[in-house]
Scaffold this motif. Structure first.
Motif, PDB file in Angstrom:
ATOM      1  N   ASN A 134       0.951  -1.147  -0.013  1.00 48.52           N
ATOM      2  CA  ASN A 134       0.096  -0.085   0.068  1.00 48.52           C
ATOM      3  C   ASN A 134       0.767   1.297  -0.047  1.00 48.52           C
ATOM      4  O   ASN A 134       0.542   2.388   0.048  1.00 48.52           O
ATOM      5  CB  ASN A 134      -0.790   0.128   1.290  1.00 48.52           C
ATOM      6  N   GLY A 135       2.403   1.134   0.099  1.00 50.21           N
ATOM      7  CA  GLY A 135       3.049   2.163   0.087  1.00 50.21           C
ATOM      8  C   GLY A 135       3.545   3.053   1.084  1.00 50.21           C
ATOM      9  O   GLY A 135       4.016   3.900   1.225  1.00 50.21           O
ATOM     10  N   LYS A 136       2.942   2.042   2.184  1.00 50.63           N
ATOM     11  CA  LYS A 136       3.432   2.521   3.564  1.00 50.63           C
ATOM     12  C   LYS A 136       4.598   1.892   4.059  1.00 50.63           C
ATOM     13  O   LYS A 136       4.911   0.828   4.130  1.00 50.63           O
ATOM     14  CB  LYS A 136       2.272   1.988   4.626  1.00 50.63           C
ATOM     15  N   SER A 137       5.661   2.732   5.008  1.00 49.62           N
ATOM     16  CA  SER A 137       6.520   2.180   5.289  1.00 49.62           C
ATOM     17  C   SER A 137       6.441   1.343   6.489  1.00 49.62           C
ATOM     18  O   SER A 137       5.909   1.903   7.628  1.00 49.62           O
ATOM     19  CB  SER A 137       7.894   3.445   5.571  1.00 49.62           C
ATOM     20  N   VAL A 138       6.955   0.215   6.613  1.00 50.55           N
ATOM     21  CA  VAL A 138       6.746  -0.842   7.878  1.00 50.55           C
ATOM     22  C   VAL A 138       7.863  -0.713   8.783  1.00 50.55           C
ATOM     23  O   VAL A 138       9.141  -0.653   8.460  1.00 50.55           O
ATOM     24  CB  VAL A 138       6.382  -2.178   7.396  1.00 50.55           C
ATOM     25  N   GLU A 139       7.831  -0.410   9.908  1.00 44.21           N
ATOM     26  CA  GLU A 139       8.729  -0.355  11.127  1.00 44.21           C
ATOM     27  C   GLU A 139       9.129  -1.724  11.698  1.00 44.21           C
ATOM     28  O   GLU A 139       8.048  -2.588  11.708  1.00 44.21           O
ATOM     29  CB  GLU A 139       8.250   0.623  12.175  1.00 44.21           C
ATOM     30  N   GLY A 140       9.999  -2.024  12.314  1.00 46.27           N
ATOM     31  CA  GLY A 140      10.165  -3.293  12.898  1.00 46.27           C
ATOM     32  C   GLY A 140      11.184  -4.163  12.384  1.00 46.27           C
ATOM     33  O   GLY A 140      11.970  -3.600  11.417  1.00 46.27           O
ATOM     34  N   ASN A 141      11.641  -5.162  13.023  1.00 51.46           N
ATOM     35  CA  ASN A 141      12.797  -6.038  12.541  1.00 51.46           C
ATOM     36  C   ASN A 141      12.168  -7.239  11.488  1.00 51.46           C
ATOM     37  O   ASN A 141      13.155  -7.670  10.780  1.00 51.46           O
ATOM     38  CB  ASN A 141      13.534  -6.762  13.783  1.00 51.46           C
ATOM     39  N   ILE A 142      10.819  -7.679  11.660  1.00 51.16           N
ATOM     40  CA  ILE A 142      10.368  -8.835  11.030  1.00 51.16           C
ATOM     41  C   ILE A 142       9.287  -8.292  10.301  1.00 51.16           C
ATOM     42  O   ILE A 142       8.292  -7.959  11.025  1.00 51.16           O
ATOM     43  CB  ILE A 142      10.322 -10.052  12.109  1.00 51.16           C
ATOM     44  N   PHE A 143       9.038  -8.798   8.960  1.00 55.03           N
ATOM     45  CA  PHE A 143       7.770  -8.215   8.573  1.00 55.03           C
ATOM     46  C   PHE A 143       7.376  -9.766   7.715  1.00 55.03           C
ATOM     47  O   PHE A 143       7.939 -10.630   7.541  1.00 55.03           O
ATOM     48  CB  PHE A 143       8.358  -7.464   7.237  1.00 55.03           C
ATOM     49  N   THR A 144       5.903  -9.591   7.909  1.00 46.11           N
ATOM     50  CA  THR A 144       5.400 -10.712   7.373  1.00 46.11           C
ATOM     51  C   THR A 144       4.462 -10.323   5.936  1.00 46.11           C
ATOM     52  O   THR A 144       3.775  -9.545   5.864  1.00 46.11           O
ATOM     53  CB  THR A 144       4.246 -11.307   8.349  1.00 46.11           C
ATOM     54  N   ILE A 145       4.638 -11.188   5.046  1.00 45.92           N
ATOM     55  CA  ILE A 145       4.002 -11.200   3.758  1.00 45.92           C
ATOM     56  C   ILE A 145       3.294 -12.352   3.710  1.00 45.92           C
ATOM     57  O   ILE A 145       3.917 -13.629   3.449  1.00 45.92           O
ATOM     58  CB  ILE A 145       5.038 -10.863   2.595  1.00 45.92           C
ATOM     59  N   TYR A 146       2.044 -12.462   3.625  1.00 43.13           N
ATOM     60  CA  TYR A 146       1.027 -13.741   3.723  1.00 43.13           C
ATOM     61  C   TYR A 146       1.735 -14.409   5.005  1.00 43.13           C
ATOM     62  O   TYR A 146       1.820 -13.851   6.176  1.00 43.13           O
ATOM     63  CB  TYR A 146       1.170 -14.312   2.555  1.00 43.13           C
ATOM     64  N   ASN A 147       2.257 -15.729   4.726  1.00 43.96           N
ATOM     65  CA  ASN A 147       2.589 -16.265   6.101  1.00 43.96           C
ATOM     66  C   ASN A 147       4.066 -16.360   6.016  1.00 43.96           C
ATOM     67  O   ASN A 147       4.984 -17.195   6.950  1.00 43.96           O
ATOM     68  CB  ASN A 147       2.078 -17.786   6.064  1.00 43.96           C
ATOM     69  N   VAL A 148       4.732 -15.566   5.268  1.00 46.51           N
ATOM     70  CA  VAL A 148       6.422 -15.576   4.987  1.00 46.51           C
ATOM     71  C   VAL A 148       7.030 -14.492   5.970  1.00 46.51           C
ATOM     72  O   VAL A 148       6.857 -13.353   5.646  1.00 46.51           O
ATOM     73  CB  VAL A 148       6.675 -15.648   3.539  1.00 46.51           C
ATOM     74  N   LYS A 149       7.793 -15.111   6.735  1.00 50.39           N
ATOM     75  CA  LYS A 149       8.739 -14.167   7.386  1.00 50.39           C
ATOM     76  C   LYS A 149       9.977 -13.641   6.880  1.00 50.39           C
ATOM     77  O   LYS A 149      10.653 -14.279   6.590  1.00 50.39           O
ATOM     78  CB  LYS A 149       9.174 -14.668   8.783  1.00 50.39           C
ATOM     79  N   VAL A 150       9.871 -12.218   6.785  1.00 54.98           N
ATOM     80  CA  VAL A 150      11.091 -11.508   5.946  1.00 54.98           C
ATOM     81  C   VAL A 150      11.809 -10.756   7.104  1.00 54.98           C
ATOM     82  O   VAL A 150      11.160  -9.851   7.910  1.00 54.98           O
ATOM     83  CB  VAL A 150      10.415 -10.695   4.898  1.00 54.98           C
ATOM     84  N   ALA A 151      12.962 -10.668   6.945  1.00 56.15           N
ATOM     85  CA  ALA A 151      13.894  -9.565   7.676  1.00 56.15           C
ATOM     86  C   ALA A 151      15.135  -9.163   6.730  1.00 56.15           C
ATOM     87  O   ALA A 151      15.509  -9.969   5.928  1.00 56.15           O
ATOM     88  CB  ALA A 151      14.399 -10.585   8.926  1.00 56.15           C
ATOM     89  N   PHE A 152      15.755  -7.951   7.161  1.00 57.43           N
ATOM     90  CA  PHE A 152      17.076  -7.796   6.729  1.00 57.43           C
ATOM     91  C   PHE A 152      18.120  -8.334   7.452  1.00 57.43           C
ATOM     92  O   PHE A 152      17.969  -8.743   8.456  1.00 57.43           O
ATOM     93  CB  PHE A 152      17.303  -5.968   7.006  1.00 57.43           C
TER      94      PHE A 152
END
Lengths: 265, 183
Positions: A134-152
């Motif tokens: 949606n174009g929003k910057s997400v804060e935090g260390n772990i992001f979830t896309i559907y059920n997939v956990k994503v991190a830098f």
């Protein structure tokens, strides 16, 4: 003559039907997270943020056309908007450029309905940005896309994640095997997928790629896709399957057996 | 400077003088210091006196992984341990000079060797020797270092026997082939 008229009627009927079918078709959002894209970005100082926006949008469109749901750009994207070297910029000016850069990526993410990751580089430090569809910057260390956990990529993350993002600036080459650096190695040690993006061109070199644990690739190399060139712009898109990853992780669940050992100091 | 021979005890006769031999043989060796690594575990054998032994099991304390001989502190790792990032990062606290790992593979796969051996050397910064066993009874040896501006860290990827020399203090390492070692 009559045959020609009939043929025109049929043609316009079918063309209209085809057009209507295309226009009426609801936009179907995929319900699984499968395709990821990495941009190996050609460095070129942009004269203004409009040109920068046009460039980013065109690259994301290419990745999106190939099915990508998440796109990773390299580190140092803010530098693309520097008109003078960083040393000559005040903290306030640097901050404004960071905001401008974030606006560009947020806008592109919302237009294309795609997740975007990148990093700014300020005084040698990476500042990670993850933007949702949606174009929003997400804060935090772990992001979830559907059920997939994503991190830098970061050693501080204890939790098991499925996909690691590593935006990089440049790479020095000591030998052929350095292709296996950073993200590839992280995939082998954390049993996760990883994406690595480099800036190229000018004095920047790098080889971007999409990686997996060796056990999750048919070739047993851990390399899903890797750019051909170390100096030219390229876009990589690949399918990832986190269910395979789950099986590999379960197989390698020895980590739990060592948990107590690692707790003892 | 430490001279380390890696290979079968029989082939070691082709080399003169080395400080430590690393082998998967369990045959008797009355001369020299040997680290004997096989599927059961690892034994440090000093002229037929067993000084250190680690059986392959999950250790209770991290100390079980290490032993010291001739001012050389050696860490011993087994299969998955070589790719356990958390464990590798903890090992760096123990000031180890060399890591010796045992890796059993279904077939020869350089990527697996790189993931386990080279990866271990990059994460810990410690020189790493891998004893790689593949069916039916093939044994190959690898030696990896942390990469620098001048080296990618791949010193020996997979050799049946070879010799490497390194200085634990100066952190300088070279590989000698048979011809050089004999000079």
């Amino acid at each position: 003559m009559i045959f020609g008229k009939i043929s025109n009627v049929f043609r316009s009927f079918f063309l209209k039907r085809k057009a209507n079918a295309f226009l009426d078709r609801p936009v179907i959002e995929p319900d699984v997270f499968e395709y990821v894209g990495v941009i190996q970005f050609q460095h070129q100082n942009f004269k203004n943020s409009k040109d920068f926006h046009t460039k980013i949008l065109s690259l994301v469109k290419v990745a999106k056309m190939e099915g990508s749901q998440l796109v990773l750009f390299p580190a140092g994207m803010n530098m693309e908007l520097y008109s003078v070297p960083e040393e000559s910029l005040s903290r306030n000016q640097i901050s404004k450029i960071e905001d401008e850069c974030l606006k560009v990526f947020s806008n592109v993410a919302s237009i294309e309905k795609i997740y975007v990751g990148y990093a700014d580089l300020v005084k040698g430090m990476k500042i990670y940005h993850f933007i949702n569809s949606n174009g929003k910057s997400v804060e935090g260390n772990i992001f979830t896309i559907y059920n997939v956990k994503v991190a830098f990529m970061d050693d501080e993350i204890d939790e098991d994640v499925d996909l690691i993002l590593n935006p990089c600036l440049t790479k020095k080459w000591a030998g052929d095997y350095e292709s296996f650096g950073h993200a590839w190695l992280y995939s082998q040690q954390k049993y996760s997928y990883s994406m690595e993006s480099y800036m190229v061109g000018d004095h920047f070199t790098g080889q971007s790629g999409i990686y997996a644990p060796i056990e999750a690739t048919e070739s047993m190399s851990g390399i899903i896709k890797q750019t051909q060139s170390k100096i030219l712009e390229e876009t990589l898109v690949a399918k990832i399957d986190c269910s395979i990853l789950g099986m590999v992780k379960r197989k390698k669940s020895v980590k739990d057996e060592y948990a107590r050992l690692l707790e003892n100091k | 400077m430490f001279r380390i021979y890696m290979g079968s005890i029989l082939s070691s006769t082709e080399f003169t003088k080395f400080d430590l031999g690393i082998t998967s043989d369990r045959t008797l060796s009355t001369i020299g210091r040997w680290l004997k690594v096989d599927e059961n575990g690892i034994v440090f054998d000093d002229s037929n006196f067993n000084i250190f032994q680690r059986r392959w099991r999950v250790p209770v304390t991290l100390d079980e992984l290490f032993f010291e001989s001739s001012n050389l502190k050696i860490g011993t790792l087994y299969n998955d341990e070589l790719r356990m990032r958390d464990l590798l990062l903890r090992i760096t606290e123990f000031k180890i000079d060399l890591i010796v790992g045992y890796l059993k593979s279904q077939s020869y796969n350089p990527y697996e060797l790189i993931a386990s051996g080279w990866g271990c050397a990059q994460t810990t910064g410690i020189p790493t020797i891998i004893v790689n066993v593949t069916p039916p009874e093939n044994v190959n040896y690898s030696f990896f270092l942390k990469m620098t501006e001048f080296t990618d860290g791949m010193i020996v990827l997979s050799d049946r026997y070879t010799m490497v020399t390194f200085s634990a203090e100066k952190k300088e390492y070279t590989q000698n082939n048979k011809g050089q070692a004999e000079k």
